[in-house]
Design a protein around this motif. Structure first.
Motif, mmCIF file in Angstrom:
data_model
loop_
_atom_site.group_PDB
_atom_site.id
_atom_site.type_symbol
_atom_site.label_atom_id
_atom_site.label_comp_id
_atom_site.label_asym_id
_atom_site.label_seq_id
_atom_site.Cartn_x
_atom_site.Cartn_y
_atom_site.Cartn_z
ATOM 1 N N ARG A 1 16.488 45.787 31.890
ATOM 2 C CA ARG A 1 15.291 46.449 31.370
ATOM 3 C C ARG A 1 15.545 47.927 31.127
ATOM 4 O O ARG A 1 15.052 48.513 30.156
ATOM 5 N N LEU A 2 16.330 48.546 32.006
ATOM 6 C CA LEU A 2 16.668 49.954 31.808
ATOM 7 C C LEU A 2 17.483 50.141 30.536
ATOM 8 O O LEU A 2 17.253 51.090 29.774
ATOM 9 N N GLY A 3 18.438 49.257 30.288
ATOM 10 C CA GLY A 3 19.224 49.349 29.060
ATOM 11 C C GLY A 3 18.364 49.220 27.818
ATOM 12 O O GLY A 3 18.553 49.947 26.836
ATOM 13 N N SER A 4 17.397 48.321 27.854
ATOM 14 C CA SER A 4 16.477 48.175 26.717
ATOM 15 C C SER A 4 15.633 49.424 26.522
ATOM 16 O O SER A 4 15.424 49.877 25.389
ATOM 17 N N ALA A 5 15.153 50.008 27.627
ATOM 18 C CA ALA A 5 14.363 51.236 27.522
ATOM 19 C C ALA A 5 15.191 52.383 26.975
ATOM 20 O O ALA A 5 14.708 53.189 26.171
ATOM 21 N N MET A 6 16.457 52.480 27.378
ATOM 22 C CA MET A 6 17.329 53.542 26.876
ATOM 23 C C MET A 6 17.603 53.370 25.386
ATOM 24 O O MET A 6 17.680 54.357 24.643
ATOM 25 N N ALA A 7 17.743 52.133 24.932
ATOM 26 C CA ALA A 7 18.043 51.894 23.517
ATOM 27 C C ALA A 7 16.861 52.221 22.619
ATOM 28 O O ALA A 7 17.046 52.555 21.443
ATOM 29 N N THR A 8 15.649 52.116 23.131
ATOM 30 C CA THR A 8 14.458 52.334 22.301
ATOM 31 C C THR A 8 13.784 53.672 22.581
ATOM 32 O O THR A 8 12.723 53.938 22.030
ATOM 33 N N ALA A 9 14.359 54.507 23.426
ATOM 34 C CA ALA A 9 13.732 55.791 23.763
ATOM 35 C C ALA A 9 13.684 56.697 22.538
ATOM 36 O O ALA A 9 14.635 56.773 21.762
ATOM 37 N N ASP A 10 12.568 57.378 22.340
ATOM 38 C CA ASP A 10 12.371 58.315 21.241
ATOM 39 C C ASP A 10 11.609 59.516 21.782
ATOM 40 O O ASP A 10 10.468 59.390 22.225
ATOM 41 N N LEU A 11 12.242 60.683 21.745
ATOM 42 C CA LEU A 11 11.611 61.879 22.297
ATOM 43 C C LEU A 11 10.401 62.327 21.487
ATOM 44 O O LEU A 11 9.581 63.110 21.981
ATOM 45 N N LEU A 12 10.269 61.841 20.237
ATOM 46 C CA LEU A 12 9.101 62.181 19.444
ATOM 47 C C LEU A 12 7.904 61.290 19.769
ATOM 48 O O LEU A 12 6.807 61.523 19.272
ATOM 49 N N GLN A 13 8.129 60.259 20.559
ATOM 50 C CA GLN A 13 7.044 59.399 21.028
ATOM 51 C C GLN A 13 7.137 59.331 22.553
ATOM 52 O O GLN A 13 7.608 58.341 23.112
ATOM 53 N N PRO A 14 6.728 60.387 23.221
ATOM 54 C CA PRO A 14 6.945 60.494 24.669
ATOM 55 C C PRO A 14 6.006 59.600 25.456
ATOM 56 O O PRO A 14 5.046 59.040 24.927
ATOM 57 N N GLY A 15 6.302 59.516 26.735
ATOM 58 C CA GLY A 15 5.414 58.785 27.642
ATOM 59 C C GLY A 15 5.952 57.452 28.082
ATOM 60 O O GLY A 15 5.594 56.959 29.158
ATOM 61 N N ALA A 16 6.802 56.799 27.277
ATOM 62 C CA ALA A 16 7.334 55.490 27.649
ATOM 63 C C ALA A 16 8.381 55.666 28.743
ATOM 64 O O ALA A 16 9.311 56.454 28.608
ATOM 65 N N VAL B 1 10.044 51.206 37.582
ATOM 66 C CA VAL B 1 10.925 51.333 38.745
ATOM 67 C C VAL B 1 10.764 50.085 39.600
ATOM 68 O O VAL B 1 9.712 49.838 40.182
ATOM 69 N N ALA B 2 11.824 49.276 39.646
ATOM 70 C CA ALA B 2 11.762 48.019 40.393
ATOM 71 C C ALA B 2 13.184 47.594 40.719
ATOM 72 O O ALA B 2 14.152 48.185 40.243
ATOM 73 N N GLY B 3 13.298 46.544 41.556
ATOM 74 C CA GLY B 3 14.597 45.981 41.864
ATOM 75 C C GLY B 3 15.206 46.556 43.118
ATOM 76 O O GLY B 3 14.561 47.281 43.890
ATOM 77 N N PRO B 4 16.493 46.284 43.341
ATOM 78 C CA PRO B 4 17.186 46.783 44.537
ATOM 79 C C PRO B 4 17.204 48.302 44.577
ATOM 80 O O PRO B 4 16.912 48.976 43.591
ATOM 81 N N ALA B 5 17.584 48.834 45.728
ATOM 82 C CA ALA B 5 17.527 50.285 45.929
ATOM 83 C C ALA B 5 18.390 51.029 44.919
ATOM 84 O O ALA B 5 17.984 52.061 44.388
ATOM 85 N N GLU B 6 19.610 50.519 44.629
ATOM 86 C CA GLU B 6 20.486 51.209 43.680
ATOM 87 C C GLU B 6 19.866 51.244 42.290
ATOM 88 O O GLU B 6 19.869 52.281 41.615
ATOM 89 N N ALA B 7 19.333 50.110 41.832
ATOM 90 C CA ALA B 7 18.727 50.056 40.503
ATOM 91 C C ALA B 7 17.478 50.924 40.435
ATOM 92 O O ALA B 7 17.256 51.641 39.452
ATOM 93 N N ALA B 8 16.658 50.902 41.496
ATOM 94 C CA ALA B 8 15.451 51.730 41.508
ATOM 95 C C ALA B 8 15.804 53.212 41.454
ATOM 96 O O ALA B 8 15.158 54.002 40.760
ATOM 97 N N ALA B 9 16.855 53.608 42.188
ATOM 98 C CA ALA B 9 17.271 55.012 42.166
ATOM 99 C C ALA B 9 17.779 55.410 40.785
ATOM 100 O O ALA B 9 17.494 56.512 40.287
ATOM 101 N N LEU B 10 18.522 54.520 40.135
ATOM 102 C CA LEU B 10 19.038 54.812 38.797
ATOM 103 C C LEU B 10 17.895 54.937 37.782
ATOM 104 O O LEU B 10 17.890 55.852 36.948
ATOM 105 N N ILE B 11 16.917 54.041 37.854
ATOM 106 C CA ILE B 11 15.777 54.098 36.928
ATOM 107 C C ILE B 11 14.958 55.365 37.159
ATOM 108 O O ILE B 11 14.516 56.023 36.211
#
Length: 319
Positions: free
Chosen positions: A64-79, A83-93
């Motif tokens: 899910r983080l990879g999908s969010a990174m691929a679709t991120a657009d600074l001109l459309q903020p807020g998305a 934050v979910a999953g194991p501790a390592e994944a939650a910290a990375l997100i």
């Protein structure tokens, strides 16, 4: 539980079970009997299924983080990624979301500086056009008038044509200077500036029906400039690129703020990519915390909608 301990626990459980079977009374014959093969095969399948389930559940937040990174657009903020999953994944997100917050703040600051410099340069160019080029053409127009008064009859018609061409050029320069630096906005306010803008496009071949209501909540000078520029760019796109033969310009209260709507009956958004004009509108909207949306208009065409929240504005029905 962290992803490491989930995988380690599952593998440890499998090894413990295997060791218990080896040390216990259970034996495997040679050749293997069908009953023994079923037991071993069932245990192996169970371990593989459990291992796959743990990995899928543990790695899903990263997908899910990879999908969010691929679709991120600074001109459309807020998305933001959830934050979910194991501790390592939650910290990375969480780190990624914090980075997005910082990037959006830095982009908004740099965009504000760039647009402020752009408006200053527009004002400078407009003043030079009006003061230097405009005055020079006015002097040429007066000289041509004196020449026309003394010219013989066979040349007078040509001088008159030169006068008309010069007068047309002077009017065009004044129009360009007015678009670069909207003096009517500074002198008469937003409502008069939008009425003048609609009249200008109507005079140049795109009929614009305007509905600009009074009783708006108070807006800052920066917000009024953003509204004017978005309306100007929306009508310009409708006139140049959409093939529209009519447009609408609406400004009024909406919800807890103000909403601007520019609607045309052109070819719409199908198969088109956002150009520099639309991205410029999005950057301007970010400066005042507004939301810019482009959608298909009822019956065809495009709706450019700018919604600006105004703190302390009375809540009303949105458009």
């Amino acid at each position: 539980m962290s992803l490491f301990w989930r995988i380690f626990s599952l593998n440890a459980a499998g090894l413990v079970v295997a060791a218990a079977l080896l040390l216990g009374p259970v034996t495997v014959s040679t050749p293997v009997t069908s009953g023994e093969a079923v037991v071993v095969g069932t245990g192996l399948v169970a371990l593989l299924v459990a291992n796959a389930a743990v990995l899928r559940i543990g790695l899903a937040p990263l997908a899910r983080l990879g999908s969010a990174m691929a679709t991120a657009d600074l001109l459309q903020p807020g998305a933001r990624a959830a934050v979910a999953g194991p501790a390592e994944a939650a910290a990375l997100i969480t780190t990624y979301n914090t980075m997005l917050d910082r990037l959006e703040a830095e982009r908004a600051t740099s965009a504000a500086r760039a647009l402020s410099a752009q408006e200053g340069e527009r004002g400078r160019v407009a003043r030079e056009l009006h003061d230097e080029v405009g005055q020079s053409l006015t002097a040429v127009l007066l000289q041509l008038k004196r020449v026309a008064d003394r010219a013989p009859g066979e040349l007078r018609a040509e001088v008159r044509q030169a006068q008309e061409a010069t007068r047309g050029s002077l009017d065009e320069i004044r129009r360009i200077a007015g678009r670069l630096r909207p003096g009517v906005l500074e002198e008469l306010g937003l409502l008069s500036a939008l009425r003048s803008l609609a009249a200008e496009f109507t005079d140049h071949g795109l009929p614009v029906r305007r509905e600009v209501s009074g009783g708006l909540p108070p807006l800052t000078g920066e917000t009024e400039l953003v509204v004017y520029r978005v309306a100007q760019e929306g009508l310009t796109n409708a006139a140049r690129h959409s093939g529209a033969d009519r447009a609408e310009l609406t400004l009024g209260p909406a919800g807890n703020g103000v909403e601007l709507l520019v609607r045309d009956n052109g070819k719409g958004l199908a198969g088109t990519r956002e150009g520099t004009g639309v991205r410029g509108m999005r950057e301007r909207a970010l400066l005042v915390g507004a939301t810019l949306t482009l959608t298909a208009a009822p019956g065809g065409g495009t709706d450019v909608r700018l919604r600006i929240p105004v703190p302390g504005a009375p809540t009303g029905e949105g458009r």
